[in-house]
Design a protein around this motif. Sequence first.
Motif, PDB file in Angstrom:
ATOM      1  N   ARG A  19      31.103 -47.318  39.640  1.00 20.81           N
ATOM      2  CA  ARG A  19      29.879 -47.833  39.980  1.00 20.81           C
ATOM      3  C   ARG A  19      29.107 -47.074  40.727  1.00 20.81           C
ATOM      4  NH1 ARG A  19      31.161 -54.560  39.692  1.00 20.81           N
ATOM      5  NH2 ARG A  19      31.456 -54.616  37.233  1.00 20.81           N
ATOM      6  N   ALA A  20      29.673 -46.664  42.006  1.00 18.14           N
ATOM      7  CA  ALA A  20      29.120 -45.701  42.894  1.00 18.14           C
ATOM      8  C   ALA A  20      28.397 -44.554  42.021  1.00 18.14           C
ATOM      9  CB  ALA A  20      29.985 -45.326  44.168  1.00 18.14           C
ATOM     10  N   ARG A  21      29.497 -43.963  41.403  1.00 20.38           N
ATOM     11  CA  ARG A  21      29.028 -42.788  40.605  1.00 20.38           C
ATOM     12  C   ARG A  21      27.928 -43.039  39.714  1.00 20.38           C
ATOM     13  NH1 ARG A  21      33.627 -40.688  37.424  1.00 20.38           N
ATOM     14  NH2 ARG A  21      31.883 -39.251  36.715  1.00 20.38           N
ATOM     15  N   LEU A  22      27.824 -44.210  38.901  1.00 19.80           N
ATOM     16  CA  LEU A  22      26.701 -44.688  38.182  1.00 19.80           C
ATOM     17  C   LEU A  22      25.287 -44.776  38.952  1.00 19.80           C
ATOM     18  CD1 LEU A  22      28.633 -47.150  35.699  1.00 19.80           C
ATOM     19  CD2 LEU A  22      27.705 -44.817  35.328  1.00 19.80           C
ATOM     20  N   ARG A  23      25.582 -45.397  40.032  1.00 15.60           N
ATOM     21  CA  ARG A  23      24.185 -45.475  40.817  1.00 15.60           C
ATOM     22  C   ARG A  23      23.610 -44.295  41.257  1.00 15.60           C
ATOM     23  NH1 ARG A  23      27.371 -49.543  43.195  1.00 15.60           N
ATOM     24  NH2 ARG A  23      27.906 -48.474  44.933  1.00 15.60           N
ATOM     25  N   ALA A  24      24.524 -43.104  41.688  1.00 16.91           N
ATOM     26  CA  ALA A  24      24.111 -42.014  41.824  1.00 16.91           C
ATOM     27  C   ALA A  24      23.377 -41.169  40.852  1.00 16.91           C
ATOM     28  CB  ALA A  24      25.230 -41.110  42.395  1.00 16.91           C
ATOM     29  N   LEU A  25      24.067 -41.413  39.565  1.00 15.75           N
ATOM     30  CA  LEU A  25      23.518 -40.827  38.564  1.00 15.75           C
ATOM     31  C   LEU A  25      22.209 -41.484  38.209  1.00 15.75           C
ATOM     32  CD1 LEU A  25      26.672 -40.292  36.091  1.00 15.75           C
ATOM     33  CD2 LEU A  25      25.396 -38.683  37.164  1.00 15.75           C
ATOM     34  N   LYS A  26      22.091 -42.699  38.044  1.00 16.79           N
ATOM     35  CA  LYS A  26      20.800 -43.326  37.967  1.00 16.79           C
ATOM     36  C   LYS A  26      19.706 -42.868  38.704  1.00 16.79           C
ATOM     37  CE  LYS A  26      22.621 -47.539  35.549  1.00 16.79           C
ATOM     38  NZ  LYS A  26      21.945 -47.432  34.452  1.00 16.79           N
ATOM     39  N   ALA A  27      19.987 -42.709  40.228  1.00 21.07           N
ATOM     40  CA  ALA A  27      19.122 -42.250  41.186  1.00 21.07           C
ATOM     41  C   ALA A  27      18.632 -40.842  40.616  1.00 21.07           C
ATOM     42  CB  ALA A  27      19.579 -42.307  42.429  1.00 21.07           C
ATOM     43  N   GLU A  28      19.551 -39.895  40.097  1.00 20.67           N
ATOM     44  CA  GLU A  28      19.380 -38.544  39.704  1.00 20.67           C
ATOM     45  C   GLU A  28      18.425 -38.716  38.631  1.00 20.67           C
ATOM     46  OE1 GLU A  28      21.586 -34.554  38.483  1.00 20.67           O
ATOM     47  OE2 GLU A  28      22.773 -36.069  39.508  1.00 20.67           O
TER      48      GLU A  28
END
Length: 129
Positions: A19-28
């Motif tokens: 989920r942390a990786r997904l949040r970072a990808l969504k921000a990107e």
Amino acid sequence: MTRSLFDGLPLPDQLAMLRARLRALKAEEAAMRAQILAAQGTGALRGLAYDIRIVHSTQRSMLKERLPLEIQSNPRFFRRSEIAQVRLVQRAHVPAADARDAKPSGSLGHQRPVHAGPRSPACRTAPPR
């Protein structure tokens, strides 16, 4: 079952890190989207394998708060459905051996529960029969 980058860790820790990786990808993605929209007046954005086409549309939505109270509070106008939420709750103490130095920044460093909301298709269950 697919293999995860975090194999070997307990499932709750794998989920938190994912989920942390997904949040970072969504921000990107949001930053890239803003860049694309800012460049939209400069012509077509073409890539090697993909082009970008910006499509504008309108959406109609109901302003529920403007409906009469007798409709807002009448149960005949509502539908109930069961939703399963997968919530992560960080433990107070994370042993160093279990952390494995694999956690991305912000993945487990908060105290509030992290969950997939009711709009997430992965969290919906079939209605009771």
